[in-house]
Each structure stands twice: as C-alpha cells, then as structure tokens.
Scaffold this motif. Structure first.
Motif, PDB file in Angstrom:
ATOM      1  N   TYR A 220     -27.032  -5.321 -16.604  1.00  0.00           N
ATOM      2  CA  TYR A 220     -28.666  -4.150 -15.511  1.00  0.00           C
ATOM      3  C   TYR A 220     -28.421  -2.672 -16.925  1.00  0.00           C
ATOM      4  O   TYR A 220     -29.459  -1.818 -16.576  1.00  0.00           O
ATOM      5  CB  TYR A 220     -27.311  -3.320 -14.678  1.00  0.00           C
ATOM      6  CG  TYR A 220     -26.614  -2.836 -14.519  1.00  0.00           C
ATOM      7  CD1 TYR A 220     -26.339  -1.743 -14.736  1.00  0.00           C
ATOM      8  CD2 TYR A 220     -25.092  -3.401 -14.966  1.00  0.00           C
ATOM      9  CE1 TYR A 220     -24.855  -0.915 -15.220  1.00  0.00           C
ATOM     10  CE2 TYR A 220     -23.620  -2.669 -14.904  1.00  0.00           C
ATOM     11  CZ  TYR A 220     -23.611  -1.343 -14.586  1.00  0.00           C
ATOM     12  OH  TYR A 220     -23.028  -0.849 -15.382  1.00  0.00           O
ATOM     13  N   LYS A 221     -28.354  -2.881 -17.446  1.00  0.00           N
ATOM     14  CA  LYS A 221     -28.613  -2.211 -18.837  1.00  0.00           C
ATOM     15  C   LYS A 221     -29.568  -2.392 -19.637  1.00  0.00           C
ATOM     16  O   LYS A 221     -30.906  -2.963 -19.316  1.00  0.00           O
ATOM     17  CB  LYS A 221     -27.650  -0.934 -19.878  1.00  0.00           C
ATOM     18  CG  LYS A 221     -26.884  -0.553 -18.814  1.00  0.00           C
ATOM     19  CD  LYS A 221     -24.650  -0.253 -19.529  1.00  0.00           C
ATOM     20  CE  LYS A 221     -23.667   0.160 -18.693  1.00  0.00           C
ATOM     21  NZ  LYS A 221     -23.324   1.568 -18.361  1.00  0.00           N
ATOM     22  N   TRP A 222     -29.033  -2.358 -21.200  1.00  0.00           N
ATOM     23  CA  TRP A 222     -30.135  -2.862 -22.586  1.00  0.00           C
ATOM     24  C   TRP A 222     -30.789  -4.397 -22.481  1.00  0.00           C
ATOM     25  O   TRP A 222     -31.691  -4.743 -22.607  1.00  0.00           O
ATOM     26  CB  TRP A 222     -29.528  -2.660 -23.430  1.00  0.00           C
ATOM     27  CG  TRP A 222     -29.246  -1.125 -23.490  1.00  0.00           C
ATOM     28  CD1 TRP A 222     -27.672  -0.782 -23.134  1.00  0.00           C
ATOM     29  CD2 TRP A 222     -30.368   0.290 -23.753  1.00  0.00           C
ATOM     30  NE1 TRP A 222     -27.994   0.971 -23.691  1.00  0.00           N
ATOM     31  CE2 TRP A 222     -28.999   1.166 -23.867  1.00  0.00           C
ATOM     32  CE3 TRP A 222     -31.185   0.380 -24.615  1.00  0.00           C
ATOM     33  CZ2 TRP A 222     -29.206   2.077 -24.332  1.00  0.00           C
ATOM     34  CZ3 TRP A 222     -31.596   1.574 -24.140  1.00  0.00           C
ATOM     35  CH2 TRP A 222     -31.682   2.371 -24.128  1.00  0.00           C
ATOM     36  N   LEU A 223     -29.911  -5.033 -20.830  1.00  0.00           N
ATOM     37  CA  LEU A 223     -30.966  -6.139 -20.805  1.00  0.00           C
ATOM     38  C   LEU A 223     -31.717  -6.341 -19.416  1.00  0.00           C
ATOM     39  O   LEU A 223     -32.546  -7.492 -18.595  1.00  0.00           O
ATOM     40  CB  LEU A 223     -29.203  -7.213 -20.240  1.00  0.00           C
ATOM     41  CG  LEU A 223     -28.757  -7.768 -21.629  1.00  0.00           C
ATOM     42  CD1 LEU A 223     -27.642  -8.899 -20.993  1.00  0.00           C
ATOM     43  CD2 LEU A 223     -29.735  -8.311 -22.961  1.00  0.00           C
ATOM     44  N   LEU A 224     -32.191  -4.725 -19.391  1.00  0.00           N
ATOM     45  CA  LEU A 224     -32.862  -4.435 -17.859  1.00  0.00           C
ATOM     46  C   LEU A 224     -32.595  -5.910 -16.531  1.00  0.00           C
ATOM     47  O   LEU A 224     -34.010  -5.407 -15.703  1.00  0.00           O
ATOM     48  CB  LEU A 224     -34.426  -5.555 -18.730  1.00  0.00           C
ATOM     49  CG  LEU A 224     -35.088  -4.314 -19.877  1.00  0.00           C
ATOM     50  CD1 LEU A 224     -35.702  -4.474 -20.698  1.00  0.00           C
ATOM     51  CD2 LEU A 224     -34.280  -3.156 -20.272  1.00  0.00           C
ATOM     52  N   GLY A 225     -31.806  -6.067 -16.689  1.00  0.00           N
ATOM     53  CA  GLY A 225     -31.354  -6.657 -15.433  1.00  0.00           C
ATOM     54  C   GLY A 225     -30.785  -6.408 -14.140  1.00  0.00           C
ATOM     55  O   GLY A 225     -30.926  -4.895 -13.780  1.00  0.00           O
ATOM     56  N   PRO A 226     -30.197  -7.306 -12.806  1.00  0.00           N
ATOM     57  CA  PRO A 226     -29.892  -6.542 -12.148  1.00  0.00           C
ATOM     58  C   PRO A 226     -27.983  -6.122 -12.475  1.00  0.00           C
ATOM     59  O   PRO A 226     -27.827  -7.121 -13.119  1.00  0.00           O
ATOM     60  CB  PRO A 226     -30.265  -7.338 -10.887  1.00  0.00           C
ATOM     61  CG  PRO A 226     -30.182  -9.005 -11.588  1.00  0.00           C
ATOM     62  CD  PRO A 226     -30.409  -8.638 -13.155  1.00  0.00           C
ATOM     63  N   PHE A 227     -27.665  -5.671 -11.345  1.00  0.00           N
ATOM     64  CA  PHE A 227     -26.206  -5.743 -11.339  1.00  0.00           C
ATOM     65  C   PHE A 227     -25.680  -7.207 -11.101  1.00  0.00           C
ATOM     66  O   PHE A 227     -26.476  -7.444 -10.123  1.00  0.00           O
ATOM     67  CB  PHE A 227     -26.169  -4.644  -9.969  1.00  0.00           C
ATOM     68  CG  PHE A 227     -25.790  -2.990 -10.354  1.00  0.00           C
ATOM     69  CD1 PHE A 227     -24.498  -2.070 -10.851  1.00  0.00           C
ATOM     70  CD2 PHE A 227     -26.439  -2.246 -10.492  1.00  0.00           C
ATOM     71  CE1 PHE A 227     -23.895  -1.318 -11.067  1.00  0.00           C
ATOM     72  CE2 PHE A 227     -26.756  -1.485 -11.105  1.00  0.00           C
ATOM     73  CZ  PHE A 227     -25.691  -0.366 -11.556  1.00  0.00           C
ATOM     74  N   GLY A 228     -24.562  -7.245 -11.244  1.00  0.00           N
ATOM     75  CA  GLY A 228     -24.070  -8.253 -10.570  1.00  0.00           C
ATOM     76  C   GLY A 228     -23.777  -9.196 -11.508  1.00  0.00           C
ATOM     77  O   GLY A 228     -23.280 -10.453 -11.238  1.00  0.00           O
ATOM     78  N   VAL A 229     -25.207  -8.959 -12.468  1.00  0.00           N
ATOM     79  CA  VAL A 229     -25.049 -10.445 -13.520  1.00  0.00           C
ATOM     80  C   VAL A 229     -24.230  -9.676 -14.494  1.00  0.00           C
ATOM     81  O   VAL A 229     -24.890  -9.217 -15.668  1.00  0.00           O
ATOM     82  CB  VAL A 229     -26.496 -11.187 -13.749  1.00  0.00           C
ATOM     83  CG1 VAL A 229     -26.596 -12.476 -14.659  1.00  0.00           C
ATOM     84  CG2 VAL A 229     -27.553 -11.141 -11.692  1.00  0.00           C
TER      85      VAL A 229
END
Length: 398
Positions: A220-229
């Motif tokens: 969810y940080k520099w990978l620009l994705g969601p929480f929980g993954v």
C-alpha cells in the motif's frame, strides 16, 4: 530541475508527472506516500470491478480462486527480477518477517543486526527471535558522518546469524547499500533479510543479484496498491520451510474442491506454502495487479528518475530556507528527511497540514515522500508553508 545523479544509470528517462492518473484533488499537496500512497484511478476501478464480481458469487468458478493470485505472483516476481515460484502472497510486513524468523536459526551468543530506530514490526519480530533462541539483538547506531551501510557492514562478523535491513531508513529515506550488505552477510555465513516496504516500486531492486534469504514488502506504499496485500520473496534454498499457518489452498490438489477431504502433507510448489489463507481476495487482488502492472509499464527505474528530480528540487529550495538536508547520495530518490528536533518537526508538520500540505513526522525527521502525482504547484505550496512556519517559529524565539 537538474537531473545529475538521478540513479546509477542516468540514461533512464523520467516518466514525468502522472497526476491525472491519481486520485489526488488539486487542493491537496500530498507528500506522504511513505505512509500510504494515493490510489491510481485504474486501481480504484479494478477494486470496484472486483467488488461487483464478489457480489455475484454464482459467477465465480473454482479456477478463479487461483487465476488472479498467480497473475499477481508473476507480476511481483517480474518487478523484483525474481521468479514466481519464490513469491508468497501475505497480508503484512509483520507476517512475512514472522515467516523469516520461524525459518531461521540461531544459537545463544549469536547476533542479529537491525538498524537503530528501525520499523517497530521488524524490531519486535527480531527481539522475540532473540528471546527464543538466546541470540543477542544488536541495534546498529551510526557515528557522525557514517553511512548506514558502513555502520552495518562493520558489525558483521562470524557471530552474526542474521542481518535485517531496509533499502532506505523508514524515518528519513537514508540509503542502505543492499549489495554491500549482501556481500558482507553472505561472506560471514549470515542470513540476509530485507524489508523493502519503503523502497520497492520507487527504487530498482534485483533479488537475483542481492540473493536475500527473505525479502518482504507491503503493497500500500510505493507499490501503489491496497491494504491487506503484501509480498514475500523466498530464496530457493528456503522454500521447503515451515509456514505460519496450515490452510487448505496451499496444499497440493486444492484446485479440486471435491477432493479437499483427501488430506495430504504435500504443499503446492515453491513459496506458495507461505501464502496467507484467504489470499484469494476478489476485491483486493485486482487492485494490487493493476498497481504493479502500471509500475511495470512505467518501469521502476523511470519512477526513480522522476521522483529524484522532485526530491532534488525540494532539497535545493529547503536548503535555501536554511534547513539542513543530507547530500543527494545519502538518501533515496523518493524520500527526503528534514532533520529537526522532534517537537519542532511536529509543529512544522501541523502547519503544513493546515495549509493543505500532507507530510509526516517520523522520529526526528519531517519526512517528505512525493510520487508521480507531485507537480510544481505542490512543491511551491510545500516550500511556502515551510517558509511561513519557519518565520512564525523565529518570531517566537527570544
């Protein structure tokens, strides 16, 4: 903005501003990607499509429980120049670090190295590991003028059981040369564990070259994705280890739902045994896929080149205001820590927020973490807010 010293290969072309692709309104100057990235429009849309799909479970087949997980696994492996067989899907940094700690060993008197002021999840994991094994947790401090790399490498010796480091320090972006640490750790026979949560996606990383035993990252940080993954890359020689949990989907033959009662001791191949249960998340997995595939399209080197231009410009202008900032070679391209007394940093952080500028205070640093959504107007607002806050602070001084 000068492009000198962007990254190791200066011929990499910056991606340039991509603000239109992000869900960042014009009135917000967001410099807090190190805390949580804003979403790309494409990532949000992927999540909405996933929720629509989840709302109609009669359209979800047995094969769908595996398809997107494998697509996500392959995308992450490509991002780190690894292999899908070495990638596990996890929910959090702490989960991946716990897997690493479960599958490493140490004897009384051995040492585990972590950085001073390390991220709490890592510190607590390795403190518990040392309590369990009798090893000694060594918190590596830097001397004045010393790099984190030199501080860590100088402490590695025959007593070192594990070296646990990030690519940049989470409080201020100070760089750690992972290649140098890798060479020293492997040379001493120590395990090498990397928490890449504050760099992966913004700083190129090659697991084939670095050869970490375990590498972990949130999404969810520099990978620009969601929480929980999140993600865990496991070295080939560690893939027969013990998972944290025994869930159904990580066993051989689990794609045959009718045969799930035919219990087996065999796991699915590679690092899949370390996957978290419910790794098949029909809402979150599509978001993570969309985010990583966008990063692959931009290339991480291109992202790094672009955000380096931004942090260099901010560093120059912040220095003109009289703040002390590190040399360019000492911090990552994506994160700049303005070193201040903690109470001053908190006061400045509050003034920034009041002006619509979002940054964070970590330790004794006002942490500035831009991304491709950052534009010149955002930089101007940041500098103006810092200048105004500095003037107010000066007027209060006797």
């Amino acid at each position: 903005m000068a492009a000198t010293g962007l990254i190791a290969n200066e011929r990499v072309m910056p991606v340039g501003s991509q603000r239109d692709l992000f869900e960042v309104p014009d009135e917000v100057a967001y410099f807090n990607t190190a805390n949580m990235s804003p979403l790309l429009h494409a990532v949000r849309a992927a999540g909405e499509r996933g929720l629509d799909r989840r709302a109609s479970p009669w359209h979800i087949s047995a094969g769908d429980w595996f398809t997107e997980a494998e697509r996500l696994r392959r995308a992450f492996a490509e991002l780190v120049h690894g292999d899908a067989e070495g990638t596990a899907l996890i929910p959090a940094t702490s989960y991946g670090l716990a897997i690493a700690a479960r599958n490493l060993s140490a004897s009384p008197g051995d040492q585990v190295l972590v950085l001073a002021d390390e991220y709490p999840s890592s510190y607590y994991t390795w403190r518990r590991f040392c309590q369990r094994t009798g090893a000694v947790l060594i918190v590596v401090e830097r001397e004045a003028g010393e790099s984190w790399t030199d501080a860590v490498v100088s402490r590695i010796d025959e007593q070192t059981a594990a070296v646990v480091v990030p690519n940049v320090h989470w409080t201020n972006g100070a760089l750690v040369d992972l290649r140098a640490v890798s060479v020293a750790a492997h040379g001493a026979g120590a395990a090498f564990v990397v928490d890449a949560s504050q760099s992966l996606g913004a700083l190129p990383l090659d697991v084939a070259t670095l050869r970490p035993d375990f590498l972990v990252s949130v999404g969810y940080k520099w990978l620009l994705g969601p929480f929980g993954v999140g993600f865990l890359h496991v070295a080939e020689e560690r893939r027969e280890g013990e998972p944290l949990e025994e869930n159904w989907i990580n066993r051989n033959g689990s794609e045959d739902f009718a045969a799930l009662v035919d219990y087996t001791d065999a796991y699915r191949p590679g690092a899949r045994r370390f996957d978290v249960g419910q790794r098949t998340n029909f809402g979150l997995a599509p978001m993570a896929i969309a985010a990583i595939e966008q990063l692959l399209d931009w290339t991480v080197a291109g992202v790094a080149a672009s955000v380096r231009l931004v942090t260099n410009e901010i560093a120059r202008r912040v220095s003109d205001l009289g703040f002390t900032i590190p040399a360019e070679s000492d911090y990552g391209p994506h994160m700049l820590g303005i070193q201040l007394p903690r109470d001053v940093a908190r006061t400045l952080g509050g003034h920034l927020t009041a002006g619509g500028v979002v940054a964070s205070v970590r330790g004794d640093s006002l942490r500035i973490a831009p991304h491709l959504h950052t534009n010149e107007r955002d930089i101007d607002r940041l500098i103006d807010s810092l200048a105004n806050a500095s003037r107010r602070a000066s007027r209060r001084d006797p």
